[in-house]
Design a protein around this motif. Sequence first.
Motif, PDB file in Angstrom:
ATOM      1  N   UNK A 175       0.836  -1.201   0.000  1.00 12.45           N
ATOM      2  CA  UNK A 175       0.000   0.000   0.000  1.00 12.45           C
ATOM      3  C   UNK A 175       0.871   1.251   0.000  1.00 12.45           C
ATOM      4  N   UNK A 176       0.479   2.198  -0.832  1.00 10.60           N
ATOM      5  CA  UNK A 176       1.194   3.482  -0.799  1.00 10.60           C
ATOM      6  C   UNK A 176       0.589   4.320   0.304  1.00 10.60           C
ATOM      7  N   UNK A 177       1.401   4.816   1.200  1.00 12.87           N
ATOM      8  CA  UNK A 177       0.853   5.656   2.253  1.00 12.87           C
ATOM      9  C   UNK A 177       1.219   7.106   1.984  1.00 12.87           C
ATOM     10  N   UNK A 178       0.386   8.020   2.413  1.00 10.37           N
ATOM     11  CA  UNK A 178       0.656   9.419   2.129  1.00 10.37           C
ATOM     12  C   UNK A 178       1.871   9.924   2.892  1.00 10.37           C
ATOM     13  N   UNK A 179       2.426  10.978   2.380  1.00 11.00           N
ATOM     14  CA  UNK A 179       3.580  11.589   3.035  1.00 11.00           C
ATOM     15  C   UNK A 179       3.157  12.065   4.417  1.00 11.00           C
ATOM     16  N   UNK A 234      -0.598  11.920  -9.193  1.00  8.29           N
ATOM     17  CA  UNK A 234      -1.132  10.772  -8.462  1.00  8.29           C
ATOM     18  C   UNK A 234      -2.597  11.014  -8.080  1.00  8.29           C
ATOM     19  N   UNK A 261       4.737  23.112   7.179  1.00  9.00           N
ATOM     20  CA  UNK A 261       3.843  21.953   6.984  1.00  9.00           C
ATOM     21  C   UNK A 261       2.444  22.270   7.533  1.00  9.00           C
ATOM     22  N   UNK A 305      -5.036  16.364  -1.748  1.00  8.44           N
ATOM     23  CA  UNK A 305      -4.082  17.341  -1.187  1.00  8.44           C
ATOM     24  C   UNK A 305      -3.916  17.120   0.311  1.00  8.44           C
ATOM     25  N   UNK A 309      -1.679  14.644   0.995  1.00  8.68           N
ATOM     26  CA  UNK A 309      -0.371  14.996   0.441  1.00  8.68           C
ATOM     27  C   UNK A 309       0.024  14.119  -0.744  1.00  8.68           C
ATOM     28  N   UNK A 310      -0.940  13.806  -1.597  1.00 10.44           N
ATOM     29  CA  UNK A 310      -0.615  13.091  -2.822  1.00 10.44           C
ATOM     30  C   UNK A 310      -0.215  14.132  -3.865  1.00 10.44           C
ATOM     31  N   UNK A 359      -6.472   7.448  -0.944  1.00 14.74           N
ATOM     32  CA  UNK A 359      -5.060   7.427  -0.553  1.00 14.74           C
ATOM     33  C   UNK A 359      -4.532   6.011  -0.387  1.00 14.74           C
ATOM     34  N   UNK A 360      -5.289   5.058  -0.934  1.00 15.22           N
ATOM     35  CA  UNK A 360      -4.848   3.666  -0.963  1.00 15.22           C
ATOM     36  C   UNK A 360      -4.538   3.130   0.440  1.00 15.22           C
ATOM     37  N   UNK A 373      -5.415   8.478  -9.453  1.00  6.99           N
ATOM     38  CA  UNK A 373      -6.219   7.650  -8.535  1.00  6.99           C
ATOM     39  C   UNK A 373      -7.693   8.021  -8.611  1.00  6.99           C
ATOM     40  N   UNK A 399      -0.958  22.699   5.281  1.00  2.00           N
ATOM     41  CA  UNK A 399      -2.194  21.936   5.471  1.00  2.00           C
ATOM     42  C   UNK A 399      -3.374  22.856   5.774  1.00  2.00           C
ATOM     43  N   UNK A 408      -4.723  24.445   2.721  1.00  2.00           N
ATOM     44  CA  UNK A 408      -5.540  23.555   1.865  1.00  2.00           C
ATOM     45  C   UNK A 408      -7.009  23.721   2.267  1.00  2.00           C
TER      46      UNK A 408
END
Lengths: 508, 315
Positions: A6-10, B108, A24, B100, B103-104, B149-150, B112, A28, A31
């Motif tokens: 699984x790809x996890x978010x940053x 991506x 950071x 967002x 954080x993708x 986000x998988x 997705x 956020x 956003x």
Amino acid sequence: MATTTVNTPTMRTEALGWWANLRWTMGNALIITRREVRDSFRDWRIIAPIVILTFLFPFLAQFVAGQFVEFVAGYGAELIGERTIPFLLMIVGFFPISISLVIALETFVGEKERRSLEPLLSTPLTNTELYIGKTLSAMIPPLVSSFGGMAVYLGSLVFGDLAWRPQPMLVAQIVILTTVQALVMVTGAVVVSSQTTSTRAANLLASFIIIPMTLLIQGESAIMFLAPDAESPAGIGALWAIIVGMVVVVILLLRVGNSIFNREELLGRTIDSLNIRATVRRVWRQVRGVDATGAPARSLLDWYRRGVLGSVARLRPAILVTIGVFLLALVAGVIVGQREEWRLPLIATGSVSDMPINLSQYLDISTQTGSFRFILWQNGRILLAAALLSMFTFGVAALVLTPAVYVVLGYLFSQVMIAGLNPAFLVAGVLTHGVIEIPVIVLATAAAFHLGSVVTKPPRGLTVGQAWTAALADTIRIAIGLVIPGLILAAAIEAYITPRVVMAVLGG
Amino acid sequence: MIEAVELTKCFDEFLAVDRVSLTIPTGSVLALLGPNGAGKTTTVRMLTSILAPTSGWARVAGYSVIEQPAQVRAHVGVLTEQHGLYERMKAVEYLDFFGRVYRLDATERRRRALNLMERFGLTSALDKRLGEYSKGMKQKLALVRAMLHNPPVLLLDEPTSAMDPLSAKLVRDAIIELQRDERTFLITTHNLTEAQSLADDIAIIRNGRIVAHGSFDELARQFVGDPVMELRTAAPFNGLVKDIADLVTVEDAGDTWIRYRVPDPTVTNPALLRRVAGLGVDVVTLAPVSQTLEDIYLQVVKEDEGGAANGNYNG
């Protein structure tokens, strides 16, 4: 067990420095802000008043200003006309920011009502990021409108027929005032919204914000007309004082907002309906018990030992703050007493020989009983007022009202010293009953301060409501267990014993 | 993987969740069933680190819900009870916003979003405002958001409640496919057929307490007893019940059928068929009488109510 691909978010990492962390957090928050502002600008109910107040209302204000200046000039009252112009500038700036309240209530409680908040709360965004993001989004559209309206109004006055040349600092003050007022309304709205589940309830509670703000605007208007330093290049002093006061309020509201804008509070709490009877019962159970759960005391001694002393132990930080403020008040009194224009015309000879005679008239029993009642009533009502006002001022009133006495005490002490008198009689006059009274007042003030300030940062694991009711129970427990008996004892000593001690010191 | 131990949540004096312990291995599905107000949503909220447990602990995707809430939330996809969409936004903007937040990067996010929208048959509605979406479309979009986000763990509250049969099948297929891809699911639902078809394990929660937990077969055995078999014959029979009494205990019978309960059909059924054939009776079918999750659920509720009425209930 198979491993996932699984790809996890940053994620933010602990290794980030404070600057990167701040970036950071703001990244956020922005956003959220971008989404909310875009959403606001899609709502004609928000757009329409903003456009009207930015582009039409300033011209109306400019027209009114022109007419008013002309009218009062006809009666030789040019000054009133001149001062109306900045007043209208403030009004042009204030009307749009009143919308911030509507947007704030909408973005916080509206989202809660539409149940769109929970998906957002399920993301990795922190409470602070959500709070900053939403606060900014409630402020930006009204402030843009407010600044835009003021620019249009100023432009029309400066480049129009009136050719008004404003005092730059006064304009700066009005811009700052507008900004902090928007901040006060939005941060206040967050507090209101996070405790309600319907926009209707939030709108009703919003009167607690809009009424004080309206009164403040009236006060500011009066200051702008009446201030003797209205033409000063440094701006109007009273307006600077209001700005400083509002900044303090904003800081306190931000603290409250940040502490209650958390997932637990947002999903779990509501004050849409208050169960006063249940709250009173809970508080009373805590008061009679020995801890926050209301565990019963085994005896009166146990109640004192675990209940009252436990409450005092919880007040330790507040007690330290209170002692610090009292000492500062004492020093401030001494400093004030040094100023020539504030000095008392004390006896030039440095003699206090006739004081025993003066004091002896207070030594009959009926006068002393009257004094006892008066002292008890005086101390009691000040402490009660401090506790009540503290609840509405996040604890500030407690640290203003009771320390005022110590300013007077410091001032009197400085006068005695300046007059060259022996201060022993003053020390005796204060400390005889003060050994009881001062600790009791410190304790009561600390309890009142804690009662008001606990909502700005509830102890870990407690909601605002739980923290406040626990603080109220502590306050009542301390009042019953220590303050009331202490005040009675101190008043008795002050009325019946202190005059005799002072006379003895004076050699009477 | 999800592991919860003695998870408890009190709201003032109200005990919403009472010592819930669960283990959901990686790549499996647990269906959490229970009446409204039983504590399902509060349990999910604790597993998402939205609500802090009053006591107990849980680890989700390897992270502690108490000490690592942000990591937990980054690794779970949540479909909330109410989809809670922003109605003035378009789907493409909505998914971009959540992308967002997670954080993708832009490519991506777009990739997705398009893949998932296509999978759930929503591609044509990408540029529609969400206010114009039907109830089922909103539900599907909320699922897309949860999967965007998988995440390795998905917590889905009533995933197909507002959907038409075709859309519901799309979602069920997606869950099965993701499960094969080692995703872990906790699904709360009132749709017992769906729970039975999707879940590896089932937990029933009442008054904040787990009252039954296990696989469907385990629960069936525990609450409704051994499997029931039905034997149908070509013609009416006489005396058959007596002739097979040493093999099975017949619970019910008609002219051409009998029903019996056996602990181990693989041993009993061949012997029974041999006996019946020896008696010259022609068998048309021998099949298990299907027990449904509804039977189990109703039995669990009945037993739990009985326990509560007898003062054994601890909720």
